[in-house]
Design a protein around this motif. Sequence first.
Motif, PDB file in Angstrom:
ATOM      1  N   ILE A 264       0.828  -1.205   0.000  1.00 34.88           N
ATOM      2  CA  ILE A 264       0.000   0.000   0.000  1.00 34.88           C
ATOM      3  C   ILE A 264       0.862   1.254   0.000  1.00 34.88           C
ATOM      4  O   ILE A 264       0.573   2.236  -0.697  1.00 34.88           O
ATOM      5  CB  ILE A 264      -0.952  -0.019   1.211  1.00 34.88           C
ATOM      6  N   LEU A 265       1.947   1.254   0.792  1.00 33.67           N
ATOM      7  CA  LEU A 265       2.826   2.420   0.857  1.00 33.67           C
ATOM      8  C   LEU A 265       3.593   2.630  -0.442  1.00 33.67           C
ATOM      9  O   LEU A 265       3.987   3.751  -0.759  1.00 33.67           O
ATOM     10  CB  LEU A 265       3.813   2.267   2.015  1.00 33.67           C
ATOM     11  N   GLU A 266       3.799   1.576  -1.186  1.00 31.68           N
ATOM     12  CA  GLU A 266       4.514   1.697  -2.462  1.00 31.68           C
ATOM     13  C   GLU A 266       3.619   2.232  -3.568  1.00 31.68           C
ATOM     14  O   GLU A 266       4.101   2.834  -4.533  1.00 31.68           O
ATOM     15  CB  GLU A 266       5.081   0.339  -2.874  1.00 31.68           C
ATOM     16  N   ASP A 267       2.298   2.028  -3.443  1.00 31.31           N
ATOM     17  CA  ASP A 267       1.358   2.469  -4.474  1.00 31.31           C
ATOM     18  C   ASP A 267       0.976   3.925  -4.230  1.00 31.31           C
ATOM     19  O   ASP A 267       0.505   4.278  -3.137  1.00 31.31           O
ATOM     20  CB  ASP A 267       0.115   1.582  -4.454  1.00 31.31           C
ATOM     21  N   ALA A 268       1.153   4.771  -5.223  1.00 32.22           N
ATOM     22  CA  ALA A 268       0.909   6.210  -5.064  1.00 32.22           C
ATOM     23  C   ALA A 268      -0.558   6.509  -4.804  1.00 32.22           C
ATOM     24  O   ALA A 268      -0.900   7.348  -3.952  1.00 32.22           O
ATOM     25  CB  ALA A 268       1.385   6.961  -6.303  1.00 32.22           C
ATOM     26  N   GLU A 269      -1.460   5.835  -5.510  1.00 34.09           N
ATOM     27  CA  GLU A 269      -2.888   6.108  -5.346  1.00 34.09           C
ATOM     28  C   GLU A 269      -3.385   5.652  -3.973  1.00 34.09           C
ATOM     29  O   GLU A 269      -4.140   6.354  -3.309  1.00 34.09           O
ATOM     30  CB  GLU A 269      -3.684   5.410  -6.442  1.00 34.09           C
ATOM     31  N   SER A 270      -2.947   4.483  -3.525  1.00 31.98           N
ATOM     32  CA  SER A 270      -3.398   3.965  -2.233  1.00 31.98           C
ATOM     33  C   SER A 270      -2.829   4.770  -1.073  1.00 31.98           C
ATOM     34  O   SER A 270      -3.520   5.056  -0.097  1.00 31.98           O
ATOM     35  CB  SER A 270      -2.997   2.493  -2.091  1.00 31.98           C
ATOM     36  N   SER A 271      -1.555   5.148  -1.181  1.00 29.55           N
ATOM     37  CA  SER A 271      -0.916   5.874  -0.086  1.00 29.55           C
ATOM     38  C   SER A 271      -1.357   7.332  -0.012  1.00 29.55           C
ATOM     39  O   SER A 271      -1.089   8.004   0.987  1.00 29.55           O
ATOM     40  CB  SER A 271       0.604   5.815  -0.240  1.00 29.55           C
ATOM     41  N   SER A 272      -2.037   7.842  -1.044  1.00 29.51           N
ATOM     42  CA  SER A 272      -2.433   9.254  -1.040  1.00 29.51           C
ATOM     43  C   SER A 272      -3.477   9.568   0.024  1.00 29.51           C
ATOM     44  O   SER A 272      -3.593  10.717   0.461  1.00 29.51           O
ATOM     45  CB  SER A 272      -2.970   9.645  -2.420  1.00 29.51           C
ATOM     46  N   VAL A 273      -4.239   8.570   0.467  1.00 29.84           N
ATOM     47  CA  VAL A 273      -5.282   8.824   1.466  1.00 29.84           C
ATOM     48  C   VAL A 273      -4.787   8.555   2.884  1.00 29.84           C
ATOM     49  O   VAL A 273      -5.476   8.886   3.852  1.00 29.84           O
ATOM     50  CB  VAL A 273      -6.531   7.966   1.180  1.00 29.84           C
ATOM     51  N   LEU A 274      -3.611   7.962   3.033  1.00 28.92           N
ATOM     52  CA  LEU A 274      -3.108   7.626   4.364  1.00 28.92           C
ATOM     53  C   LEU A 274      -2.522   8.859   5.043  1.00 28.92           C
ATOM     54  O   LEU A 274      -1.688   9.564   4.471  1.00 28.92           O
ATOM     55  CB  LEU A 274      -2.047   6.531   4.267  1.00 28.92           C
ATOM     56  N   ARG A 275      -2.965   9.124   6.260  1.00 27.62           N
ATOM     57  CA  ARG A 275      -2.396  10.197   7.076  1.00 27.62           C
ATOM     58  C   ARG A 275      -1.438   9.645   8.116  1.00 27.62           C
ATOM     59  O   ARG A 275      -0.346  10.193   8.303  1.00 27.62           O
ATOM     60  CB  ARG A 275      -3.521  10.982   7.768  1.00 27.62           C
ATOM     61  N   SER A 276      -1.800   8.577   8.783  1.00 23.50           N
ATOM     62  CA  SER A 276      -0.909   7.965   9.766  1.00 23.50           C
ATOM     63  C   SER A 276      -1.404   6.565  10.101  1.00 23.50           C
ATOM     64  O   SER A 276      -2.601   6.260   9.987  1.00 23.50           O
ATOM     65  CB  SER A 276      -0.824   8.810  11.046  1.00 23.50           C
ATOM     66  N   LEU A 277      -0.457   5.732  10.503  1.00 20.29           N
ATOM     67  CA  LEU A 277      -0.755   4.407  11.030  1.00 20.29           C
ATOM     68  C   LEU A 277       0.172   4.197  12.219  1.00 20.29           C
ATOM     69  O   LEU A 277       1.400   4.214  12.063  1.00 20.29           O
ATOM     70  CB  LEU A 277      -0.550   3.308   9.979  1.00 20.29           C
ATOM     71  N   VAL A 278      -0.392   4.021  13.396  1.00 26.72           N
ATOM     72  CA  VAL A 278       0.388   3.923  14.630  1.00 26.72           C
ATOM     73  C   VAL A 278       0.002   2.649  15.362  1.00 26.72           C
ATOM     74  O   VAL A 278      -1.190   2.375  15.574  1.00 26.72           O
ATOM     75  CB  VAL A 278       0.162   5.142  15.547  1.00 26.72           C
ATOM     76  N   ILE A 279       1.023   1.866  15.737  1.00 25.75           N
ATOM     77  CA  ILE A 279       0.843   0.683  16.581  1.00 25.75           C
ATOM     78  C   ILE A 279       1.494   1.018  17.915  1.00 25.75           C
ATOM     79  O   ILE A 279       2.691   1.301  17.967  1.00 25.75           O
ATOM     80  CB  ILE A 279       1.482  -0.562  15.959  1.00 25.75           C
ATOM     81  N   SER A 280       0.723   0.988  18.981  1.00 28.20           N
ATOM     82  CA  SER A 280       1.235   1.480  20.264  1.00 28.20           C
ATOM     83  C   SER A 280       0.769   0.608  21.416  1.00 28.20           C
ATOM     84  O   SER A 280      -0.374   0.141  21.434  1.00 28.20           O
ATOM     85  CB  SER A 280       0.790   2.931  20.500  1.00 28.20           C
ATOM     86  N   ASP A 281       1.676   0.400  22.364  1.00 27.20           N
ATOM     87  CA  ASP A 281       1.341  -0.305  23.600  1.00 27.20           C
ATOM     88  C   ASP A 281       1.243   0.666  24.769  1.00 27.20           C
ATOM     89  O   ASP A 281       1.211   0.245  25.932  1.00 27.20           O
ATOM     90  CB  ASP A 281       2.391  -1.374  23.909  1.00 27.20           C
ATOM     91  N   LEU A 282       1.194   1.976  24.473  1.00 31.55           N
ATOM     92  CA  LEU A 282       1.135   3.015  25.494  1.00 31.55           C
ATOM     93  C   LEU A 282      -0.059   3.928  25.241  1.00 31.55           C
ATOM     94  O   LEU A 282      -0.556   3.997  24.111  1.00 31.55           O
ATOM     95  CB  LEU A 282       2.426   3.850  25.498  1.00 31.55           C
ATOM     96  N   PRO A 283      -0.516   4.663  26.246  1.00 29.48           N
ATOM     97  CA  PRO A 283      -1.613   5.610  26.025  1.00 29.48           C
ATOM     98  C   PRO A 283      -1.196   6.737  25.085  1.00 29.48           C
ATOM     99  O   PRO A 283      -0.033   7.137  25.051  1.00 29.48           O
ATOM    100  CB  PRO A 283      -1.911   6.145  27.431  1.00 29.48           C
ATOM    101  N   ALA A 284      -2.149   7.240  24.329  1.00 29.75           N
ATOM    102  CA  ALA A 284      -1.854   8.334  23.408  1.00 29.75           C
ATOM    103  C   ALA A 284      -1.523   9.615  24.165  1.00 29.75           C
ATOM    104  O   ALA A 284      -0.699  10.420  23.720  1.00 29.75           O
ATOM    105  CB  ALA A 284      -3.028   8.567  22.459  1.00 29.75           C
ATOM    106  N   TYR A 285      -2.152   9.815  25.328  1.00 31.59           N
ATOM    107  CA  TYR A 285      -1.909  10.999  26.149  1.00 31.59           C
ATOM    108  C   TYR A 285      -1.220  10.564  27.441  1.00 31.59           C
ATOM    109  O   TYR A 285      -1.539   9.516  28.007  1.00 31.59           O
ATOM    110  CB  TYR A 285      -3.222  11.727  26.463  1.00 31.59           C
ATOM    111  N   LYS A 286      -0.295  11.386  27.893  1.00 30.79           N
ATOM    112  CA  LYS A 286       0.489  11.037  29.084  1.00 30.79           C
ATOM    113  C   LYS A 286      -0.416  10.928  30.297  1.00 30.79           C
ATOM    114  O   LYS A 286      -1.157  11.857  30.620  1.00 30.79           O
ATOM    115  CB  LYS A 286       1.558  12.102  29.331  1.00 30.79           C
TER     116      LYS A 286
END
Length: 438
Positions: A264-286
């Motif tokens: 998906i990241l290699e394809d220009a059309e597919s990646s154009s709609v992506l803003r962020s992808l985050v995998i996290s084991d911690l809270p987003a806010y401190k």
Amino acid sequence: MQAVNNFFKTLVELIGPGAVSVIPRENDGYEGTEYKAWRLVFRPALYKYEIYPIAFILMYLIWWRVGRAANRAKAKGWLDSALPILEKNFTLLAPNPKEEKFPLIADGSDAFLSYASGRRGTLGMHTTISLIARHDPLTLIYNHLISPLIDLTSSTPSDTLTIAVSLRPESNPSASTKAWGVSLVGDPAGDTGAGLRTGTWGVLRKEGLNERRRGRWDLSFPQIQPDSTLPAIADTFAVLSESFDITTALLAPSTAGGSGLKEILEDAESSSVLRSLVISDLPAYKPYSPLPHPSPLTITVVLALPPSTPAGVALTTAYLQVLFNLTDLLTPSTGVFPLTNIKPDTVRKMRKVRIESWKEIKEAYSKEHVPVAGTAAAKEGETKDAATTTAPATREYVEWKDDDEKKPKKKPNAAERKAVEEMERRKKERKEKMKGSK
């Protein structure tokens, strides 16, 4: 009483406007258009300025109605395009599309929510559709015209889609190691590569990267990887990772057991709609205080809302499939896409960083929340301290001072109690004599 009535009558005559002369409506000199209904008469020519706020309110209501309908249609259009793959992967969708005419929870007129559960390895999936405030012309003017002039770094609002999947922890309690809010799923010893799966890892668009990192506490842990060490992905993205091994595993091609994210990241059309992808084991806010339990591993994807066209439907299906593949990849119990080649040293390093962070949060919280004397927390602390102190046998109890120094206090014996009683009796007799003398 008559004098009082006469007084007020005279006062009203002095300060009053005088007698009001009643002129028949036909002879009051008005020559404009008028509308009569029973005893009510409406003369539009007399309301020269009131028409403007009335017209503004009517136009605002019409704009709100049209904008609200447009946002609801956009949100429902996306959900309809995603229903086939959602119903294939989840057993419960809330609200239920088969029972509700509008199967989304409206949070105002520009935000819509949905929930799904009943998939292997997941606690649930939360979907948030955030749209432009088409229903509010004043907000549109501020966001698109005024705000860019005030803050040059601000981004123009757009239609976005946020999907967050929380993974289910290991069901066997003995297979988890918890320390200061750190959960190492499937790793009893905490020093092998089968434990902490990814730490915090993300792919974010370079435009507005600093602003996104400031908004999330968990993104302060990973570092931006140099582009030279990354696979062939679009130059508009930056990869944040705590270890190169994790990036290699998550961006593995589909032919090598990957999730399809690399394609998906290699394809220009597919990646154009992506803003962020985050995998996290911690809270987003401190956290303000230590959490009573570890945070579940969460995968969060932010996209520009794909349209309801065939191409948009294909994009939605592709991203949801990658998201489900990542879920299987990071769930030890499924084993569909096992995440391998994570060095034990990497896991120990990530674990150490998290333990130190939780210690700092706990110390800061403890300094700001000192137990107040008399409360349960203070009594508990005093009990623990007293238990660790060996007191002489002659001491019946210990009185605590503010500076935590222990002052022994003996229990009065029979002679001392008798002397105190005698002093009280004499004081009472002197008081009675003084009263008698008076």
